[in-house]
Motif scaffolding. Structure first.
Motif, PDB file in Angstrom:
ATOM      1  N   GLY A  29       0.830  -1.188   0.000  1.00 44.43           N
ATOM      2  CA  GLY A  29       0.000   0.000   0.000  1.00 44.43           C
ATOM      3  C   GLY A  29       0.868   1.242   0.000  1.00 44.43           C
ATOM      4  O   GLY A  29       1.896   1.285   0.692  1.00 44.43           O
ATOM      5  N   VAL A  30       0.470   2.256  -0.778  1.00 45.69           N
ATOM      6  CA  VAL A  30       1.277   3.469  -0.916  1.00 45.69           C
ATOM      7  C   VAL A  30       0.383   4.701  -0.825  1.00 45.69           C
ATOM      8  O   VAL A  30      -0.721   4.722  -1.376  1.00 45.69           O
ATOM      9  CB  VAL A  30       2.032   3.484  -2.268  1.00 45.69           C
ATOM     10  N   VAL A  31       0.861   5.706  -0.112  1.00 44.45           N
ATOM     11  CA  VAL A  31       0.223   7.024  -0.072  1.00 44.45           C
ATOM     12  C   VAL A  31       1.268   8.042  -0.494  1.00 44.45           C
ATOM     13  O   VAL A  31       2.411   8.000  -0.031  1.00 44.45           O
ATOM     14  CB  VAL A  31      -0.305   7.368   1.331  1.00 44.45           C
ATOM     15  N   ALA A  32       0.884   8.945  -1.381  1.00 40.68           N
ATOM     16  CA  ALA A  32       1.809   9.992  -1.823  1.00 40.68           C
ATOM     17  C   ALA A  32       1.101  11.337  -1.801  1.00 40.68           C
ATOM     18  O   ALA A  32      -0.110  11.430  -2.042  1.00 40.68           O
ATOM     19  CB  ALA A  32       2.315   9.702  -3.237  1.00 40.68           C
ATOM     20  N   SER A  33       1.856  12.380  -1.511  1.00 39.09           N
ATOM     21  CA  SER A  33       1.332  13.741  -1.614  1.00 39.09           C
ATOM     22  C   SER A  33       1.799  14.337  -2.932  1.00 39.09           C
ATOM     23  O   SER A  33       2.838  13.964  -3.475  1.00 39.09           O
ATOM     24  CB  SER A  33       1.820  14.601  -0.444  1.00 39.09           C
ATOM     25  N   HIS A  34       0.994  15.273  -3.449  1.00 43.23           N
ATOM     26  CA  HIS A  34       1.269  15.888  -4.738  1.00 43.23           C
ATOM     27  C   HIS A  34       1.118  17.407  -4.612  1.00 43.23           C
ATOM     28  O   HIS A  34       0.637  17.911  -3.585  1.00 43.23           O
ATOM     29  CB  HIS A  34       0.296  15.340  -5.790  1.00 43.23           C
TER      30      HIS A  34
END
Length: 308
Positions: free
Chosen positions: A194-199
């Motif tokens: 699982g991955v969470v990224a901010s943009h």
């Protein structure tokens, strides 16, 4: 891709190369290639070949792409572009040194429905985009098979997870920060992740990928004024539904010819004298690989190719 070439004006499948002459001949007969070669070297020596499509496991992408470029061929290379960012940079350098075209075959970026979705998001149809959520998980029993082979750069991320990583970048811009959690299988490749990224602008992307269970293959884009649901499989979708908070849902369907659109783009760029794509430039492909490298670092996946 062999089928898709039928939709590319002026393109012809002239040859196929394989490590096995028998497999090459079978493929050529099935898809109408003029010639079959029992080695990749023989294919690259074929002067009738202008553009090589590299569709081998990504562990061999750098070797074959560089060899093709040095042989004077243009290259369309499947995703994941390479095993890591270092290899991707070497591929880009080889393309620039040879004066030949090189592009990552991230076909989702060229699909008419995805291009239309990006246009609508940019026009503000669902307000400010706050999140992109996606999943791409399949059931591939291990521990044998290429998906579980560490030496072949196996695991879910490079084979499947690259799609949500690339799509979130296409819709939201490059990631600012990435956080990953995952489980490794008995062969030390990622099997659940699982991955969470901010943009930029504070938007986030969230995705799951894995090799232990099949997921829905949906993608959802959340905005301040509505939600877009991309129909599965999101990486090859034919349409999406816009559900605005102040109106009835709108279903948008855009016919397409699959891989043909990336091939059309590559051929047009080559004919125009360009050495890379203006949709997915080489620096973008290198940056995507750097994001994948960081995710692997956080979950502890190391490939033999990571050691020069």
């Amino acid at each position: 891709m062999a089928r898709a070439l039928r939709h590319v004006e002026g393109a012809e499948l002239v040859a196929v190369g394989s490590r096995s002459m028998e497999r090459a001949a079978s493929f050529a007969e099935r898809f109408g290639a003029t010639r079959a070669h029992g080695s990749y070297e023989a294919l690259l020596d074929d002067d009738e070949v202008d553009l090589v499509y590299v569709a081998t496991p990504h562990s061999s992408h750098r070797e074959l792409a560089v060899a093709a470029l040095e042989a004077g061929r243009h290259v369309l290379c499947e995703k994941a572009f390479a095993v890591n960012a270092r290899e991707a940079r070497e591929m880009a350098a080889a393309a620039r040194a040879s004066g030949r075209f090189l592009m990552e075959a991230m076909w989702t970026w060229f699909l008419p429905p995805v291009v239309e979705l990006r246009r609508r998001l940019a026009s503000g149809e669902i307000g400010r985009v706050r999140a992109v959520e996606a999943n791409f998980s399949i059931a591939v029993p291990g521990p044998t098979g290429r998906h579980h082979e560490l030496a072949l750069a196996g695991g879910a991320l490079l084979d499947l997870g690259v799609y949500p990583v690339a799509l979130s970048r296409f819709l939201l811009g490059p990631p600012v920060e990435v956080r990953a959690l995952g489980e490794l299988g008995p062969t030390a490749v990622d099997v659940n992740l699982g991955v969470v990224a901010s943009h930029p602008d504070g938007a986030v992307s969230i995705f799951h990928t894995g090799l232990e269970a099949r997921s829905s293959h949906w993608c959802e884009v959340v905005g301040t004024e509505g939600v877009v649901r991309i129909e599965p499989p999101f990486w090859g979708t034919s349409g999406f539904t816009i559900d605005r908070h102040d109106g009835a849902p709108e279903r948008v369907e855009v016919p397409h010819h699959g891989l043909a659109h990336e091939a059309i783009h590559a051929v047009e760029r080559i004919r125009g004298g360009h050495l890379e794509s203006d949709v997915i430039p080489l620096d973008t492909s290198v940056a995507i690989m750097a994001t994948l490298d960081e995710i692997r670092r956080q979950i502890g996946v190391t490939y033999p190719a990571d050691t020069p």
